[in-house]
Write a protein that holds these residues in place. Sequence first.
Motif, PDB file in Angstrom:
ATOM      1  N   PHE A   1       0.744  -1.068  -0.109  1.00  0.00           N
ATOM      2  CA  PHE A   1       0.111   0.053   0.025  1.00  0.00           C
ATOM      3  C   PHE A   1       0.776   1.158   0.001  1.00  0.00           C
ATOM      4  CE2 PHE A   1      -3.049  -2.895   2.498  1.00  0.00           C
ATOM      5  CZ  PHE A   1      -3.574  -3.180   1.320  1.00  0.00           C
ATOM      6  N   LYS A   2       1.773   1.230   0.761  1.00  0.00           N
ATOM      7  CA  LYS A   2       2.916   2.523   0.572  1.00  0.00           C
ATOM      8  C   LYS A   2       3.474   2.557  -0.452  1.00  0.00           C
ATOM      9  CE  LYS A   2       3.966   2.028   5.787  1.00  0.00           C
ATOM     10  NZ  LYS A   2       5.175   1.726   6.748  1.00  0.00           N
ATOM     11  N   GLU A   3       3.940   1.447  -1.292  1.00  0.00           N
ATOM     12  CA  GLU A   3       4.621   1.512  -2.595  1.00  0.00           C
ATOM     13  C   GLU A   3       3.560   2.420  -3.572  1.00  0.00           C
ATOM     14  OE1 GLU A   3       7.622   1.101  -4.031  1.00  0.00           O
ATOM     15  OE2 GLU A   3       8.168   1.159  -1.950  1.00  0.00           O
ATOM     16  N   ILE A   4       2.316   1.812  -3.374  1.00  0.00           N
ATOM     17  CA  ILE A   4       1.497   2.284  -4.384  1.00  0.00           C
ATOM     18  C   ILE A   4       1.067   3.818  -4.285  1.00  0.00           C
ATOM     19  CG2 ILE A   4      -1.008   2.413  -5.224  1.00  0.00           C
ATOM     20  CD1 ILE A   4      -0.960  -0.776  -4.203  1.00  0.00           C
ATOM     21  N   ASP A   5       0.961   4.204  -2.862  1.00  0.00           N
ATOM     22  CA  ASP A   5       0.936   5.469  -2.428  1.00  0.00           C
ATOM     23  C   ASP A   5       2.173   6.329  -2.925  1.00  0.00           C
ATOM     24  OD1 ASP A   5      -1.590   4.920  -1.348  1.00  0.00           O
ATOM     25  OD2 ASP A   5      -1.048   5.085   0.683  1.00  0.00           O
ATOM     26  N   ASN A   6       3.196   5.775  -2.780  1.00  0.00           N
ATOM     27  CA  ASN A   6       4.597   6.710  -3.073  1.00  0.00           C
ATOM     28  C   ASN A   6       4.654   7.009  -4.541  1.00  0.00           C
ATOM     29  OD1 ASN A   6       5.294   6.785  -0.425  1.00  0.00           O
ATOM     30  ND2 ASN A   6       6.634   5.038  -0.490  1.00  0.00           N
ATOM     31  N   THR A   7       3.982   6.449  -5.310  1.00  0.00           N
ATOM     32  CA  THR A   7       3.728   6.906  -6.821  1.00  0.00           C
ATOM     33  C   THR A   7       3.555   8.346  -7.158  1.00  0.00           C
ATOM     34  OG1 THR A   7       1.683   6.013  -7.490  1.00  0.00           O
ATOM     35  CG2 THR A   7       3.340   4.292  -7.497  1.00  0.00           C
ATOM     36  N   ASN A   8       2.821   8.728  -6.132  1.00  0.00           N
ATOM     37  CA  ASN A   8       2.447   9.948  -6.331  1.00  0.00           C
ATOM     38  C   ASN A   8       1.659  10.468  -7.610  1.00  0.00           C
ATOM     39  OD1 ASN A   8       3.614  11.201  -3.976  1.00  0.00           O
ATOM     40  ND2 ASN A   8       5.601  11.198  -5.187  1.00  0.00           N
ATOM     41  N   PHE A   9       0.918   9.557  -7.767  1.00  0.00           N
ATOM     42  CA  PHE A   9      -0.073   9.471  -8.860  1.00  0.00           C
ATOM     43  C   PHE A   9      -1.587   9.534  -8.062  1.00  0.00           C
ATOM     44  CE2 PHE A   9      -2.158   7.037 -12.381  1.00  0.00           C
ATOM     45  CZ  PHE A   9      -2.300   8.124 -13.192  1.00  0.00           C
ATOM     46  N   SER A  10      -2.396  10.267  -8.534  1.00  0.00           N
ATOM     47  CA  SER A  10      -3.645  10.360  -7.510  1.00  0.00           C
ATOM     48  C   SER A  10      -4.588   9.252  -8.052  1.00  0.00           C
ATOM     49  CB  SER A  10      -4.603  11.658  -8.145  1.00  0.00           C
ATOM     50  OG  SER A  10      -4.642  11.639  -9.478  1.00  0.00           O
ATOM     51  N   HIS A  11      -4.513   8.382  -9.194  1.00  0.00           N
ATOM     52  CA  HIS A  11      -5.413   7.514  -9.303  1.00  0.00           C
ATOM     53  C   HIS A  11      -4.841   6.156  -8.579  1.00  0.00           C
ATOM     54  CE1 HIS A  11      -8.016   4.607 -11.631  1.00  0.00           C
ATOM     55  NE2 HIS A  11      -6.801   3.946 -12.010  1.00  0.00           N
ATOM     56  N   ALA A  12      -3.536   6.376  -8.445  1.00  0.00           N
ATOM     57  CA  ALA A  12      -3.109   5.167  -7.814  1.00  0.00           C
ATOM     58  C   ALA A  12      -3.187   5.184  -6.143  1.00  0.00           C
ATOM     59  CB  ALA A  12      -1.461   5.024  -7.947  1.00  0.00           C
ATOM     60  N   TYR A  13      -3.497   6.349  -5.694  1.00  0.00           N
ATOM     61  CA  TYR A  13      -3.666   6.734  -4.431  1.00  0.00           C
ATOM     62  C   TYR A  13      -5.155   6.103  -4.244  1.00  0.00           C
ATOM     63  CZ  TYR A  13      -4.200   8.914   0.018  1.00  0.00           C
ATOM     64  OH  TYR A  13      -4.648   9.245   1.465  1.00  0.00           O
ATOM     65  N   LEU A  14      -6.014   6.286  -5.001  1.00  0.00           N
ATOM     66  CA  LEU A  14      -7.438   6.038  -5.001  1.00  0.00           C
ATOM     67  C   LEU A  14      -7.426   4.436  -4.983  1.00  0.00           C
ATOM     68  CD1 LEU A  14     -10.399   6.892  -5.181  1.00  0.00           C
ATOM     69  CD2 LEU A  14     -10.361   6.601  -7.588  1.00  0.00           C
ATOM     70  N   VAL A  15      -6.705   3.953  -5.720  1.00  0.00           N
ATOM     71  CA  VAL A  15      -6.708   2.325  -6.068  1.00  0.00           C
ATOM     72  C   VAL A  15      -6.191   1.899  -4.542  1.00  0.00           C
ATOM     73  CG1 VAL A  15      -5.773   0.299  -6.909  1.00  0.00           C
ATOM     74  CG2 VAL A  15      -6.680   2.414  -8.374  1.00  0.00           C
ATOM     75  N   SER A  16      -5.319   2.294  -4.157  1.00  0.00           N
ATOM     76  CA  SER A  16      -4.802   2.101  -2.952  1.00  0.00           C
ATOM     77  C   SER A  16      -5.940   2.131  -1.597  1.00  0.00           C
ATOM     78  CB  SER A  16      -3.260   2.720  -2.511  1.00  0.00           C
ATOM     79  OG  SER A  16      -2.950   2.491  -1.297  1.00  0.00           O
ATOM     80  N   ASN A  17      -6.518   2.914  -1.647  1.00  0.00           N
ATOM     81  CA  ASN A  17      -7.420   3.405  -0.478  1.00  0.00           C
ATOM     82  C   ASN A  17      -8.650   2.261  -0.597  1.00  0.00           C
ATOM     83  OD1 ASN A  17      -6.447   5.592   0.774  1.00  0.00           O
ATOM     84  ND2 ASN A  17      -7.293   7.067  -0.570  1.00  0.00           N
ATOM     85  N   PHE A  18      -8.884   1.918  -1.957  1.00  0.00           N
ATOM     86  CA  PHE A  18      -9.897   0.697  -2.083  1.00  0.00           C
ATOM     87  C   PHE A  18      -9.274  -0.567  -1.593  1.00  0.00           C
ATOM     88  CE2 PHE A  18     -12.034   3.040  -5.102  1.00  0.00           C
ATOM     89  CZ  PHE A  18     -13.249   3.163  -4.861  1.00  0.00           C
ATOM     90  N   PHE A  19      -7.968  -0.939  -1.690  1.00  0.00           N
ATOM     91  CA  PHE A  19      -7.483  -1.982  -1.168  1.00  0.00           C
ATOM     92  C   PHE A  19      -7.308  -1.872   0.245  1.00  0.00           C
ATOM     93  CE2 PHE A  19      -4.641  -2.374  -5.297  1.00  0.00           C
ATOM     94  CZ  PHE A  19      -5.546  -2.934  -6.104  1.00  0.00           C
ATOM     95  N   LYS A  20      -6.828  -0.981   0.840  1.00  0.00           N
ATOM     96  CA  LYS A  20      -6.755  -0.573   2.123  1.00  0.00           C
ATOM     97  C   LYS A  20      -8.184  -0.788   2.933  1.00  0.00           C
ATOM     98  CE  LYS A  20      -3.261   2.561   1.994  1.00  0.00           C
ATOM     99  NZ  LYS A  20      -2.667   4.217   2.151  1.00  0.00           N
ATOM    100  N   VAL A  21      -9.140  -0.457   2.312  1.00  0.00           N
ATOM    101  CA  VAL A  21     -10.669  -0.531   2.959  1.00  0.00           C
ATOM    102  C   VAL A  21     -11.002  -2.077   2.932  1.00  0.00           C
ATOM    103  CG1 VAL A  21     -13.069  -0.131   2.727  1.00  0.00           C
ATOM    104  CG2 VAL A  21     -11.337   1.754   2.650  1.00  0.00           C
ATOM    105  N   LEU A  22     -10.814  -2.699   1.886  1.00  0.00           N
ATOM    106  CA  LEU A  22     -11.215  -3.987   1.898  1.00  0.00           C
ATOM    107  C   LEU A  22     -10.319  -4.945   2.793  1.00  0.00           C
ATOM    108  CD1 LEU A  22     -11.542  -4.248  -1.951  1.00  0.00           C
ATOM    109  CD2 LEU A  22     -13.224  -4.791  -0.210  1.00  0.00           C
ATOM    110  N   ASN A  23      -9.000  -4.672   2.800  1.00  0.00           N
ATOM    111  CA  ASN A  23      -7.923  -5.235   3.736  1.00  0.00           C
ATOM    112  C   ASN A  23      -8.293  -4.959   5.175  1.00  0.00           C
ATOM    113  OD1 ASN A  23      -5.467  -6.946   3.948  1.00  0.00           O
ATOM    114  ND2 ASN A  23      -4.778  -5.356   4.836  1.00  0.00           N
ATOM    115  N   SER A  24      -8.656  -4.084   5.642  1.00  0.00           N
ATOM    116  CA  SER A  24      -8.788  -3.473   6.893  1.00  0.00           C
ATOM    117  C   SER A  24      -9.983  -4.218   7.443  1.00  0.00           C
ATOM    118  CB  SER A  24      -8.663  -2.149   7.177  1.00  0.00           C
ATOM    119  OG  SER A  24      -9.910  -1.459   6.681  1.00  0.00           O
ATOM    120  N   ASP A  25     -10.865  -4.112   6.590  1.00  0.00           N
ATOM    121  CA  ASP A  25     -12.220  -4.724   7.229  1.00  0.00           C
ATOM    122  C   ASP A  25     -12.360  -6.250   7.174  1.00  0.00           C
ATOM    123  OD1 ASP A  25     -13.169  -2.329   7.542  1.00  0.00           O
ATOM    124  OD2 ASP A  25     -14.281  -2.121   5.658  1.00  0.00           O
ATOM    125  N   ASN A  26     -11.124  -6.813   6.652  1.00  0.00           N
ATOM    126  CA  ASN A  26     -11.082  -8.396   6.401  1.00  0.00           C
ATOM    127  C   ASN A  26     -12.083  -8.858   5.671  1.00  0.00           C
ATOM    128  OD1 ASN A  26      -8.624  -8.837   7.699  1.00  0.00           O
ATOM    129  ND2 ASN A  26      -9.443  -8.260   9.776  1.00  0.00           N
TER     130      ASN A  26
END
Length: 172
Positions: free
Chosen positions: A97-122
């Motif tokens: 997730f950090k690697e995706i966020d570190n790309t500094n690309f707004s679309h990647a950040y959005l994708v990463s947030n979807f992944f984080k939500v799905l992952n954090s809620d198991n």
Amino acid sequence: MLFYVYKLILAPNTTYLNQLIEKYYESKSYEYLKNNIYYSFIHNNGNFDKFLIESIKYNYVQTKHNTKLKNYSEKYKLVSNTKIKISDFNLFKNTLFKEIDNTNFSHAYLVSNFFKVLNSDNLKANDDSPYSKFINNLNKNKTSFYEDNKIIILAEFNASYFESWISIFFKE
């Protein structure tokens, strides 16, 4: 020793697999077999024998991710290619997730947030969204692939056995 355990315990009636293991033990090395057997334990997708045969024949430890990396690099811009030896799966996902966020690309950040939500809620999401598929495949097979019209993400967790991979491409 490891391949003898596999032969005796897991596949005593698989003549072809036994012959293949013996052949590659003679022509390659114990390490080659051990690594591909471990790789198969980690990444098989439910058909262990078939995956193990392919892994031994094609040296998946060295070639599986590298082949994908090469193919996508020919068409898309590689913006992150991280190899990391890491044994904790949750730490690997956080690194992803950090690697995706570190790309500094707004679309990647959005994708990463979807992944984080799905992952954090198991979530064991049953929907067909690419975000759910990515997280579910990563959790199940320790490898996953995501692609949309702007980004491609490859992730492969190899526990403490080998280096794990995170590769991110932008479609230009």
